[in-house]
Design a protein around this motif. Structure first.
Motif, mmCIF file in Angstrom:
data_model
loop_
_atom_site.group_PDB
_atom_site.id
_atom_site.type_symbol
_atom_site.label_atom_id
_atom_site.label_comp_id
_atom_site.label_asym_id
_atom_site.label_seq_id
_atom_site.Cartn_x
_atom_site.Cartn_y
_atom_site.Cartn_z
ATOM 1 N N PRO A 121 0.817 -1.202 0.000
ATOM 2 C CA PRO A 121 0.000 0.000 0.000
ATOM 3 C C PRO A 121 0.861 1.267 0.000
ATOM 4 N N VAL A 122 0.301 2.331 -0.546
ATOM 5 C CA VAL A 122 0.963 3.636 -0.456
ATOM 6 C C VAL A 122 0.565 4.238 0.883
ATOM 7 N N THR A 123 1.547 4.562 1.695
ATOM 8 C CA THR A 123 1.238 5.023 3.052
ATOM 9 C C THR A 123 1.969 6.311 3.386
ATOM 10 N N ALA A 124 1.784 6.741 4.639
ATOM 11 C CA ALA A 124 2.473 7.936 5.121
ATOM 12 C C ALA A 124 3.982 7.786 5.019
ATOM 13 N N ASN A 125 4.499 6.549 5.099
ATOM 14 C CA ASN A 125 5.943 6.357 4.980
ATOM 15 C C ASN A 125 6.472 6.921 3.666
ATOM 16 N N ASP A 126 5.701 6.718 2.590
ATOM 17 C CA ASP A 126 6.128 7.230 1.294
ATOM 18 C C ASP A 126 6.149 8.758 1.295
ATOM 19 N N LEU A 127 5.167 9.349 1.990
ATOM 20 C CA LEU A 127 5.133 10.811 2.083
ATOM 21 C C LEU A 127 6.290 11.329 2.934
ATOM 22 N N ILE A 128 6.609 10.601 4.014
ATOM 23 C CA ILE A 128 7.718 11.020 4.872
ATOM 24 C C ILE A 128 9.022 11.003 4.078
ATOM 25 N N LEU A 129 9.195 9.943 3.268
ATOM 26 C CA LEU A 129 10.407 9.868 2.453
ATOM 27 C C LEU A 129 10.469 11.070 1.512
ATOM 28 N N GLN A 130 9.323 11.377 0.896
ATOM 29 C CA GLN A 130 9.322 12.520 -0.022
ATOM 30 C C GLN A 130 9.644 13.812 0.721
#
Lengths: 595, 513
Positions: A121-130
């Protein structure tokens, strides 16, 4: 004897035949799977100039037009930009809302069910990395005069501007890891396009490939890491450096990566195959339902640098959509194809040419500047250079807006540009009052458009009494001369960002880096300070209109024309629409359909 | 000899060093890699400039920057150390990797073209020399110079317009109209007339017969739908195979040598007989199998020639082997034609088989025959374009060299001692005429890798030529230097080889040590 020979020969032949059939292809002459691409959705072939080189378009190396276009087609995010240069929200992907204006706080929530093409799933982790890569939060580097890093470390080689997200602290994660909340220490005008427009680098892949257990571990590590302080640099964190190295270069490839994790998609299309410097093929992402649904089943991208070769490919049916560099030649060749069912679209691009006058030397006097602007044949230049490409083209009448933007019309009407619509030699002479100032004009001699514009301006200004000196420089020198005081006026081009206001102070604020002519106006400065902390679009337009007027009132110089873009598509395809910005025709790829 | 080679190699290294230094400085001075960033209004301009400066070491003056590059390049000399570093291009791609990709593209584009140009050019040169001052000689000379002086970008555009777009349009409804038939018939008639010899009456007859035959064949082909559904069939193959057998024997042994003629005819016969049995095998062809089949065909030819016996087995073997190879090629061509409709109707081809760009149709998925056809159709136009311009020099060189040889004393001696004209031409003159060509051919093969800048651009091959041009345009010195190193080294090596080959071929020339 003879019989023995013959039988030997037959024996040899038999063995040879066996050997040959052993090396026969196992697919055994099956007919090609000819209907593979011809199903319901159909396919289209789009021509691009440059070859794809990286799955991470956010880095300095990977930030090329083609990489961004593929990134756009294979990833999704909270919003996109349409061809009227509006930011359009994609609420199927997720929601973002401004919770408070002061301090500016924005909450991004990803919908359930949005996932990468490997199923994660696309999650907050991906946003944090960005956020970590776009904000430059961990950098503690300082540059010396030569532009070298004098101390500290720059981790992520982000190609964009870190100043906006640099105002935020580590985001707050919520909603079971589906949302992040960014809090800005002061309002940031371009917050909407600085973050989350495309979520394109998967955190779980970055984590496992750089030695973390999973994406949560990477996020926890980032959370624990302190903000970098250029004044007090510390030794680089080896773990973060590992993540950064992977982010900076690990996604660069010209061939299909052996590890599919490096080419994950979360958008309408997925990359299926790549042929270096020749082509790449995108196929529909079967899971995708969190954004505009694409009609085509596959898109083939072919790289052709020569405009004439692009047109021949379109004519021969090898390409369906092309966007060659516009020239009188290209346009007339494309027009000739209209009888064959080809649709040609020309329109203005974001790049525009302009004449800037220094606020020093002969032009220190506002009257001399005004006289020069009166003598500048803007309409003539347009007629000569741009009209052959696009007969609807108009003179650009604003220093800040371009016609594709909503604020243009109002601003152009009121900023005083109408006084310089027509050449007014007499008016110029009157203002000069008999004086014959010597003006050195600097431009790029190797750019035919600039050279033509120079010739026309010089001829007209000479009539008004100016003494024009040709200060044209070759293509390798002219840009170094910008702002160095060796000329009085210059003709060159800027590219409007289309969306966002951060570039306005960059060009017009006193002492700003790209303010080459020495323009300085306290009222304008104050307005620009207000502009960059204004988060409301209509208020931004209001302030910009005021700044535009101040610039025209100070006789800054004159914008001349926008460059012309052209695209063309065959009668096999519908739904292609012109787009002035770098995304080009790709902006609405989901609307493309095959006939 | 060894000292000579060593001396040449040492000079080569010095030349490379000096030339690369010059090229580096010239590339660095050719533009400003930061120009696009300087005129960029985005707020992070400084950062972008800093990133690029760091990438390209722009804060080091160009003459010193060269040594940074040289240090990385010197790593390439250490074998197996994997320390080869020719820098990266502006997209951060290593130049070594870029070179690998570009070389493959270039070689696939120019190899066939160069070989064909050599073959056709030398043949035409020899023939025109033998028919000096004939209509054919003037005709070929005229055409050679005409094509030589054509600007290739223009020729390529014409080829695309008529060879690809026009031809594909024609294939939609493959009927040759009467006016085109007449024009083509006249053209072929004229060519035949130019080639033929003898009295004018005879030549006019040749003209008439050829023109009529051309017209009839064209109309027949178009009525039977041959263009969309081509093939040779056993009858055409049989007739052509017999013709090939006679032609090859004439050149290699002379028709008087009955043993050689019979060997060639028997081989041709075997080929024709095998036509049907071999079809199922061909249906499952792989590239390896085709190579093996070619070797097998030649082996059969050799065997037939050997078993034929006679006073000169060598001649039998040569005639039969060459015939076998050509008949095999004929059967291959027929098999390709059988696959044509399948290729033509493939959804990726959409009934427009001759492309204008690229090396292959993306995602084309077919068996050996259709995918080979795909590669051939892609190479067709660029190959023609390259041949047209490079054929002239080969024609002129081989004509001149052949003429010179034919006027030599030893040719007169050969004739005087009663050798047949065939032996004089093929054995004594032709071989000697090829010696000076060896140098030119060696050079050209060395130049192959350099690519063809314009042809590559027009036909969208991203080979060495476009790598060089692109590097120069974006003021990106590393790809330019990578290109230069490869091209420079091949040029120097082949230059040396040419000298050595020359001395080996011509005993009069000795390398001085």
């Amino acid at each position: 004897m003879r019989f023995a020979r013959i039988s030997k020969a037959v024996g040899v032949a038999a063995v040879a035949a066996l050997a040959l059939s052993a090396c026969a292809s196992t697919t055994g002459g099956n007919s090609s799977t000819s209907s593979a691409g011809g199903q319901a959705g159909g396919s289209a072939t789009v021509v691009e100039v440059n070859g794809f080189s990286s799955f991470n378009t956010n880095t300095a190396n990977g930030n090329s037009d083609i990489n961004s276009k593929i990134d756009y087609a294979t990833h999704s995010g909270f919003n996109y930009i349409d061809n009227k240069l509006n930011v359009v929200k994609n609420e199927k992907f997720g929601k973002y809302e401004k919770i408070s204006d002061n301090p500016l706080t924005v909450k991004y929530t990803i919908n359930d069910g949005v996932k990468w093409s490997d199923g994660a799933p696309v999650t907050a982790n991906d946003l944090i990395l960005q956020w970590a890569t776009f904000s430059g939060f961990y950098n503690d580097s300082k540059l010396n005069d030569k532009g070298d890093i004098a101390s500290g470390t720059t981790y992520f080689q982000y190609a964009g501007d870190t100043s906006g997200l640099g105002l935020t602290e580590f985001p707050e994660i919520g909603d079971n890891g589906q949302s992040v909340t960014l809090k800005y220490s002061k309002p940031f005008a371009d917050w909407e396009i600085a973050f989350g427009s495309l979520v394109d680098i998967p955190s779980h892949v970055m984590a496992t490939k750089s030695g973390f257990k999973d994406a949560d571990a990477l996020t926890a590590f980032l959370k624990a890491l302190p903000k970098g302080n250029p004044e007090a640099p510390v030794t680089a964190s080896p773990e973060l450096q590992k993540v950064a190295d992977l982010w900076n270069a690990g996604f660069d490839t010209k061939t299909m990566p052996t590890d599919p994790a490096l080419a994950l998609s979360n958008g309408a299309f997925m990359v299926k195959s790549m042929d270096p410097e020749q082509s790449m093929t995108l196929v529909k992402n079967p899971d995708y339902n969190w954004g505009p649904a694409a009609s085509l089943d596959s898109i083939t991208v072919r790289y052709i640098s020569d405009p004439a070769a692009q047109i021949a490919a379109l004519k021969n049916g090898e390409a369906d959509i092309i966007a060659p560099q516009a020239s009188a030649d290209t346009v007339s060749q494309l027009k000739a194809l209209e009888s064959q069912g080809v649709t040609v679209e020309q329109d203005a691009q974001l790049a525009y040419d302009h004449l800037d006058l220094n606020f020093s030397g002969v032009f220190a006097d506002a009257n001399v500047r005004e006289a020069f602007m009166k003598a500048t044949p803007r309409q003539d230049i347009l007629d000569k250079i741009i009209k052959p490409l696009d007969d609807k083209a108009k003179v650009l009448d604003s220093q800040i807006f371009i016609p594709a933007q909503a604020g243009y019309e109002n601003s152009a009407k009121n900023n005083g540009s109408s006084a310089f619509d027509k050449v007014d030699i007499d008016g110029a002479k009157k203002l000069l009052n008999g004086a014959t100032p010597t003006v050195r004009i600097m431009y790029n001699k190797d750019n035919p458009n600039r050279a033509d514009a120079y010739t026309l301006i010089a001829a007209s200004a000479t009539k008004a009494g100016f003494n024009i000196v040709d200060g044209g420089l070759g293509k390798s020198d002219w840009s170094k001369a910008l702002g160095n005081g060796t000329y009085d006026a210059t003709i060159f081009g800027w590219t409007s960002p289309g969306v966002g206001v951060s570039s306005v102070p960059q060009l017009f604020k006193s002492g700003a880096e790209s303010n080459f002519s020495g323009f300085s106006n306290p009222d304008a400065d104050k307005l620009m300070e207000e502009l960059i902390v204004t988060t409301d679009k209509s208020k931004q337009d209001e302030i910009n209109t005021k700044i535009d007027k101040l610039i025209w009132d100070s006789k800054y110089g004159a914008p001349l024309f926008q460059s012309v873009g052209v695209d063309a598509y065959s009668d096999k395809i519908t739904g292609v629409k012109y787009m002035p910005n770098q995304t080009g025709v790709w902006w609405n790829f989901w609307e493309w359909s095959a006939k | 000899m060894v000292t000579y080679i060593v001396r040449r190699l040492v000079t080569a290294v010095l030349i490379l060093l000096g030339a690369s230094f010059l090229v580096y400085l010239l590339t660095a001075a050719s533009g400003d890699p930061l120009a696009e960033l300087r005129a960029n209004p985005s707020p992070n301009k400084t950062q972008l400039i800093q990133q690029r400066t760091e990438l390209l070491h722009l804060n080091v003056p160009a003459p010193l920057r060269y040594f940074i590059w040289l240090k990385g390049a010197a790593g390439c000399l250490i074998p197996f150390a994997n320390s080869c570093d020719l820098g990266t291009n502006l997209q951060g791609q290593p130049v070594t990797e870029q070179l690998g990709l570009a070389m493959v593209q270039t070689l696939s584009l120019v190899t066939v073209a160069t070989l064909l140009a050599i073959l056709i050019g030398v043949t035409l040169g020899i023939i025109t020399a033998l028919r000096q001052y004939s209509a054919l000689d003037y005709g070929v000379t005229f055409m050679a110079f005409l094509f030589f002086s054509l600007p290739i970008f223009w020729a390529a555009v014409l080829l695309k317009e008529y060879g690809a777009i026009g031809f594909n349009n024609f294939l939609r409804d493959a009927v040759v109209p009467i006016p085109v038939t007449i024009v083509l018939a006249l053209v072929f008639g004229l060519i035949a007339m130019a080639v033929s010899t003898g009295a004018w009456k005879r030549r006019w007859m040749v003209f008439g017969i050829t023109a009529a035959a051309t017209a009839i064949i064209l109309q027949l082909l178009s009525v039977t739908g041959w263009f969309t559904n081509p093939g040779l069939g056993i009858v055409v193959i049989a007739i052509t195979a017999v013709g090939v057998a006679f032609g090859i024997t004439t050149l290699s042994a002379g028709l008087k040598n009955k043993k050689a003629l019979y060997s060639a005819l028997i081989t041709a016969g075997i080929g024709v007989v095998l036509y049907f049995p071999i079809q199922p095998l061909l249906a499952a062809a792989t590239p390896l199998m085709i190579v093996l089949l070619a070797i097998a065909a030649i082996a059969v030819g050799i065997a037939v020639g050997y078993f034929m016996g006679g006073y000169d087995r060598g001649q039998n073997i040569r005639s039969a082997a060459l015939t076998a190879f050509l008949v095999g090629a004929l059967i291959m061509a027929d098999r390709f034609m059988q696959s044509w409709p399948e290729y033509f109707n493939n959804s990726k081809i959409r009934g427009r088989p001759i492309p204008t760009i690229g090396a292959s149709t993306p995602n084309f998925d077919g068996d050996f025959w259709t995918s080979s056809l795909d590669r051939m159709t892609h190479l067709l136009l660029p190959t023609i374009a390259l041949i047209l311009i490079s054929i002239a020099s080969y024609t002129r060189y081989s004509r001149g060299s052949m003429l010179e040889i034919m006027n030599m004393d030893f040719i007169r001696t050969a004739r005087a001692k009663g050798l047949s004209e065939r032996t004089v031409v093929m054995r004594h003159a032709f071989r000697n005429a090829l010696i000076p060509l060896a140098t030119i051919v060696a050079f050209d093969i060395g130049g192959l890798i350099g690519g063809a800048v314009i042809t590559e651009r027009v036909f969208s091959f991203s080979g060495m030529g476009s790598m060089f041009a692109q590097g120069l345009l974006s003021v990106d010195p590393n790809p330019v230097m990578g290109f230069f190193v490869v091209v420079g080294i091949t040029a120097l090596v082949f230059n040396l080889l040419a000298d050595l080959v020359y001395s080996a071929l011509d005993p009069r020339v000795k390398v001085k040590s």
